[in-house]
Scaffold this active site. Structure first.
Site, PDB file in Angstrom:
ATOM      1  CD  GLU A  41      -3.047  -0.933   2.247  1.00  0.00           C
ATOM      2  OE1 GLU A  41      -2.892  -0.072   3.125  1.00  0.00           O
ATOM      3  OE2 GLU A  41      -4.046  -1.646   2.164  1.00  0.00           O
ATOM      4  CD  GLU A  58      -3.917  -5.685   4.173  1.00  0.00           C
ATOM      5  OE1 GLU A  58      -4.722  -4.830   4.593  1.00  0.00           O
ATOM      6  OE2 GLU A  58      -2.689  -5.551   4.226  1.00  0.00           O
TER       7      GLU A  58
HETATM    8  C1  BG6 Z   1      -4.480  -1.825   5.386  1.00  0.00           C
HETATM    9  C2  BG6 Z   1      -3.146  -2.201   5.962  1.00  0.00           C
HETATM   10  O1  BG6 Z   1      -4.403  -0.514   4.990  1.00  0.00           O
HETATM   11  O2  BG6 Z   1      -5.590  -1.835   6.205  1.00  0.00           O
HETATM   12  C3  BG6 Z   1      -3.211  -2.934   7.273  1.00  0.00           C
HETATM   13  O3  BG6 Z   1      -2.363  -2.892   5.037  1.00  0.00           O
HETATM   14  C4  BG6 Z   1      -4.289  -2.328   8.144  1.00  0.00           C
HETATM   15  O4  BG6 Z   1      -1.944  -2.932   7.866  1.00  0.00           O
HETATM   16  C5  BG6 Z   1      -5.615  -2.507   7.441  1.00  0.00           C
HETATM   17  O5  BG6 Z   1      -4.341  -2.814   9.441  1.00  0.00           O
HETATM   18  C6  BG6 Z   1      -6.805  -2.003   8.229  1.00  0.00           C
HETATM   19  O6  BG6 Z   1      -6.650  -0.692   8.569  1.00  0.00           O
HETATM   20  P1  BG6 Z   1      -7.200  -0.123   9.938  1.00  0.00           P
HETATM   21  O7  BG6 Z   1      -6.887   1.318   9.892  1.00  0.00           O
HETATM   22  O8  BG6 Z   1      -8.648  -0.401   9.956  1.00  0.00           O
HETATM   23  O9  BG6 Z   1      -6.460  -0.870  10.989  1.00  0.00           O
END
Ligand code: BG6
Length: 468
Positions: free
Chosen positions: A163, A373
């Protein structure tokens, strides 16, 4: 349809968010070790000093993953564990830790899918200008090579960066990640370019070693959709896609920057300092990039910004949240009454994902994709001592259905990694925002517990998603 046999069902984590052991066994300081300790920067001043103690409990955690029938575990390596000052001596204790993690995965037949950079930069490099300084390019190339040589006999799937849009916008525009700069657009674009060059160099080195695995990058996938059919808002959609998606995907997959953005940067005096040699390398390496990893959580609904905003007080009015202006003052994101949102205001839209995948196919052809993800951040309900995370099951189910549909349409998707395998530290939301299949009890010695979604995902994997 059952998901094809070569499709990987996985789940993910990142070093800083799970490991802890921030100063053990020769690890150097990372930018997050320092930044998270500046009062007010994170939710309730949480930091990753202990996180969920995966460094000491990886065996227990991987055993649980095996019990879940997980086919692949995506995790990241902490650069400062391997090379404490960024580009100097290698720390053998650091190599040992990841050797152990990899071997533990393989013991159960879990495929390790490794991210080299998930935001924790060695502090020595951060202090020397971080990603805005070209020193970080060569430092990363060296670090990548050390990792390939140490782990490449067993790791056959590599992600260079996680990202870029997030750590660069939050670091150089919103002031919310290290180095904490606000609206420094010049450095922001420079940092993105330096990351793309570092990626290309890391791909080049990987291919030269002939380890016969695959290497790619993971980007946020945040397709923009206009809130209506007016000319102004359709322009906003186009502009947002160029700045948030094509600026990131084109240099990797086409080996060149999108003309639309390049022209505007020239006019604004924001063109990165780039050399012919770097631009040629991007071009040469585009075909060697094996896949694109997509982190999809939500689409962006956009409208043209009609009012003029004061960009100098930008950080006061925007942290990139829905409803705020884009950093260049061209458009704004909009929360819409007919859409569904999480407790943290992230839209839930599996259809937005499918439409976005079609857009990607149109622009980039048959590139191999992994969902690296996808998941739901929530405060999970506990009833009679059980963690009944039904909304998470529903969220993942909807998105897996879309993945299935996309495969049926001929989109080249080869795996799905839920975020996250275990509850972990959210960079800015502490431990309150949970994503995992495995619960971590912070009131009880970080004890692990299986959530309802754990059993559900296990069943999906066992039946290869046939019932979806
Ligand atoms: C992504 C990242 O942006 O989203 C993760 O790669 C992150 O590391 C995930 O934890 C969720 O984001 P957040 O802000 O809801 O914890």
């Amino acid at each position: 349809m059952r998901f094809p046999q070569d499709f990987l069902f996985g789940a993910a984590s990142a070093a800083y968010q799970v490991e802890g052991a921030w100063n053990e066994d020769g690890k150097g300081l990372s930018n997050w070790d320092v930044f998270s300790k500046i009062p007010g920067k994170t939710f309730e001043n949480t930091n990753g000093d202990v996180a969920v103690d995966h460094y000491h409990r990886y065996k227990e955690d991987i055993k649980l993953m095996a019990e879940m029938e997980l086919e692949s575990y995506r995790f990241s390596i902490s650069w400062a564990r391997i090379i404490p000052d960024g580009d100097g001596e290698v720390n053998h204790k650091g190599l040992e830790f990841y050797n152990n993690v990899i071997d533990e995965c393989l013991k159960y037949g879990i495929v390790p899918f490794v991210t080299l950079y998930h935001w924790d930069l060695p502090q020595a490099l951060e202090e020397d200008g971080g990603w805005a300084n070209k020193r970080s390019i060569d430092a990363f190339a060296k670090y990548a090579e050390v990792c390939y040589k140490a782990f490449g006999d067993r790791v056959k799937h590599w992600i260079t960066f996680n990202e870029t849009v997030v750590f660069c916008t939050h670091g150089y525009i919103f002031g919310a990640h290290p180095p904490g700069l606000e609206n420094d657009q010049k450095k922001y674009f420079q940092a993105t370019h330096n990351v793309f060059v570092a990626h290309a160099k890391a791909v080049q080195i990987y291919k030269s070693l002939k380890q016969y695995g695959e290497i790619g990058i993971t980007h946020v996938f945040n397709p923009a959709y206009s809130i209506d059919d007016t000319e102004d808002n359709l322009f906003a959609e186009m502009h947002a896609n160029y700045y948030q998606t094509f600026w990131y995907y084109d240099p990797i997959l086409k080996g060149e920057y999108p003309e639309y953005v390049v022209k505007r940067l020239e006019e604004q005096g924001l063109t990165p300092d780039w050399t012919e040699e770097e631009l040629t390398l991007l071009k040469e390496m585009a075909d060697s990039n094996d896949f694109m990893g997509l982190n999809y959580y939500q689409p962006a609904r956009v409208a043209k910004l009609q009012e003029t905003i004061d960009l100098t007080s930008f950080s006061e009015i925007s942290k990139g949240k829905s409803g705020s202006p884009s950093f260049d003052g061209v458009y704004k994101t909009v929360m819409m009454d007919d859409k569904v949102y999480t407790k943290w205001g992230w839209e839930i839209s599996a259809e937005g994902f499918l439409d976005g995948l079609r857009m990607l196919k149109e622009r980039y052809g048959d590139v191999k994709l992994y969902v690296t993800e996808n998941g739901l951040g929530d405060e999970d309900p506990i009833i009679d001592n059980e963690i009944v995370d039904v909304p998470r099951i529903k969220y993942i189910e909807e998105h897996l259905k879309v993945v299935k549909r996309a495969i049926e349409e001929g989109i080249n998707l080869k795996g799905y990694y839920a975020w996250s395998v275990i509850d972990l530290l959210s960079w800015l939301n502490g431990f309150k925002k949970q994503y995992g299949f495995i619960y971590v009890d912070h009131k009880n010695n970080l004890e692990r517990k299986k959530k309802l979604s754990f059993h559900w995902y296990k069943h999906i994997i066992e039946t290869r998603g046939e019932e979806l």
